[in-house]
Design a protein around this motif. Structure first.
Motif, PDB file in Angstrom:
ATOM      1  N   ASP A 192     -29.858 -26.538 -21.983  1.00  0.00           N
ATOM      2  CA  ASP A 192     -30.872 -25.485 -21.960  1.00  0.00           C
ATOM      3  C   ASP A 192     -32.269 -26.052 -22.103  1.00  0.00           C
ATOM      4  O   ASP A 192     -32.471 -27.194 -22.549  1.00  0.00           O
ATOM      5  N   ASP A 400     -28.666 -20.981 -21.014  1.00  0.00           N
ATOM      6  CA  ASP A 400     -28.687 -20.735 -22.446  1.00  0.00           C
ATOM      7  C   ASP A 400     -28.037 -21.909 -23.182  1.00  0.00           C
ATOM      8  O   ASP A 400     -27.702 -22.923 -22.572  1.00  0.00           O
ATOM      9  N   SER A 406     -29.066 -17.817 -18.115  1.00  0.00           N
ATOM     10  CA  SER A 406     -29.826 -16.881 -18.940  1.00  0.00           C
ATOM     11  C   SER A 406     -30.697 -16.055 -17.996  1.00  0.00           C
ATOM     12  O   SER A 406     -31.678 -16.545 -17.452  1.00  0.00           O
TER      13      SER A 406
END
Length: 538
Positions: A192, A400, A406
């Motif tokens: 991420d 994420d 995400s």
């Protein structure tokens, strides 16, 4: 340089002290011992470079001392000074590495000549020892890179794997009985943005951490290395029992979570014939990682390629070009959000989404931005082939902490890029409003940090290519040169303070390596930081 005189008669030791021209030969310390046993203790405590010894002495005699020196400290040069013209003693001296055999009473010229030879021989060998030590240090520093290069070549097509293995098998420390092995890959683009921004331009430190964790757990059943031709890619080779490989990868993830508070996604494959199958296995493992489904939490170990990840079904970002361009021209954040939401709504209709798709769409976005910024030039978009995906720079995907998509981060990226595009399309000719000058102002505040072109591209939602080209157009120099001049300018002010060490000044302006800082400083200013400081203080 230090000399030890060994003789059981003190007046002989005193005579040698007086007869020798120690200063001429660079000898600064003269020690004494009354016999061989006392000499051994003295040598063990404070080793000399040269020993002058008698042969006939009580307790341990000269012959025994020569034998001990030859076995224990052969680098010490020995000159025998004896009152006995004995062939056996001379022969023992030669066999034990003695340089000269001088008869008593000692003639100053003979002693001077013998000392000269001993000093010259010791210095010559010392230079060789220092050279060898330096080379060993350099080799130890380069060894990890050397091994990474060899292991990388072992996984490349057309590298002559069998010949490479035969030539460098010992250095690679691979067991000779390997017939098959399992292979896994980790790529830093599957982490991420929070973790990647934490490491920022210290990408090598993240890779080093990942490799250390892997090596700790595969132990003597495998190895892990950085792929030298594919930045950000860690390759794991495991020649232990295949049915234990997944459990090893799970334990590696436990170690990663303890260290980084993250787990990694692995692409895996089996090399049925080692090392011939390694190139194909590496390609398969990479593809499985790139084609994993970002919408489903279906494990961290990917052994098969997603069946629905064909790029022919994926929507093209470029098909939304006009909608995106009009939203950017509107200058309205609400229009940016509406255009981004429309695109995301179409993507949400698909049951799969892969890292490869995100990389391709990122490439399409860079093409659109260039097309908008330079409408007079011909820019035809050509979709990337599988082998054209370039990860030389760390792509930051909207993922994420679990490595899944995400939607919130992706929406933020899209609206940010539309806002940046709006600035590019509608900016006035005023220098103060030009987005490139926003970047320059950012550098003026962030010069003390580790700043990379990718960091700036991510922060300003522009492509690296656009920033590089426009920055040079606006300032007549590259972004790297601009940052270097900015840092050195700040350093010149700090150097006026004599209380600040040069290493501290280097760190304060963004250089972790003092030597590199000095090199850059001298290149720009024509003198070293120390010379500059002295010149300013006069």
């Amino acid at each position: 340089m230090r000399v030890l005189i060994v003789d059981d008669e003190k007046h002989v030791r005193d005579a040698i002290r007086l007869l020798a021209d120690w200063e001429k030969h660079g000898i600064t310390e003269v020690m004494e011992a009354a016999d061989g046993e006392e000499a051994v203790l003295a040598i063990q405590q404070t080793p000399p470079q040269i020993v002058l010894t008698d042969m006939r002495m009580p307790r341990k005699d000269g012959a025994e001392l020569l034998t001990w020196l030859h076995a224990s400290m052969p680098e010490i040069k020995v000159i025998v000074i004896s009152g006995y013209d004995d062939f056996d003693l001379v022969r023992h001296t030669i066999r034990s590495g003695g340089l000269d055999y001088i008869l008593k009473p000692v003639v100053p010229e003979a002693l001077d000549e013998a000392l000269g030879k001993a000093v010259e021989a010791w210095r010559k060998e010392e230079d060789q020892r220092l050279s060898l030590t330096t080379k060993l240090i350099e080799m130890n520093q380069m060894k990890p890179l050397f091994l990474d290069r060899l292991l990388t070549d072992l996984t490349m097509i057309g590298s002559g794997q069998q010949g490479l293995l035969k030539q460098f098998g010992q250095q690679l420390q691979l067991p000779p009985e390997i017939r098959t092995c399992c292979l896994a890959v980790i790529s830093d683009i599957h982490f991420d943005s929070e973790l990647l921004m934490k490491f920022r331009s210290r990408r090598a430190l993240l890779i080093f951490t990942l490799i250390n964790i892997c090596m700790e757990l595969v132990k003597d059943k495998g190895t892990a290395f950085r792929h030298m031709d594919k930045p950000g890619l860690v390759v794991i080779l495991y020649w232990g029992a295949p049915d234990t490989f997944h459990s090893i990868l799970e334990r590696i993830n436990e170690g990663m979570y303890t260290t980084l508070r993250r787990q990694a996604h692995f692409g895996t494959a089996q090399a049925e014939v080692f090392p011939d199958d390694l190139p194909r296995s590496l390609l398969n493992a990479e593809q499985r990682l790139l084609h994993r489904n970002l919408l489903q939490k279906n494990g961290l170990i990917h052994s098969e390629r997603c069946g629905e990840s064909g790029t022919s079904r994926a929507p093209r970002l470029a098909s939304y070009e006009e909608k995106f361009r009009m939203a950017a021209l509107s200058g309205s954040p609400s229009k940016y959000e509406a255009a981004a939401d429309e695109w995301l709504q179409e993507v949400r209709q698909h049951a799969w989404l892969t890292p490869e798709m995100l990389i391709r769409w990122n490439s399409e976005w860079d093409w659109m931005q260039q097309h908008w910024a330079e409408p007079g030039e011909s820019h035809e978009y050509v979709p990337l082939e599988d082998d054209e995906i370039n990860l030389d720079f760390p792509v930051i995907l909207p993922l994420d902490r679990d490595g899944l998509l995400s939607w919130e981060d992706w929406r933020f990226q899209l609206t940010g890029r539309l806002g940046a595009a709006s600035r590019v399309l509608t900016q006035s000719h005023s220098r103060e409003n030009h987005i490139i000058h926003d970047i320059a102002r950012y550098l003026e505040h962030a010069y003390s940090e580790e700043v990379s072109l990718q960091d700036i591209a991510s922060r300003f939602f522009l492509s690296r290519e656009y920033i590089s080209r426009k920055f040079k157009q606006e300032f007549g120099m590259t972004l790297s040169d601009f940052l270097g001049q900015l840092r050195i300018g700040k350093a010149k002010m700090l150097l006026l303070n004599p209380s600040l060490r040069i290493a501290s000044v280097a760190e304060m302006v963004g250089y972790q390596d003092e030597k590199y800082f000095s090199k850059v400083f001298k290149k720009l200013e024509g003198q070293t930081p120390n010379e500059y400081r002295k010149a300013q203080s006069t």
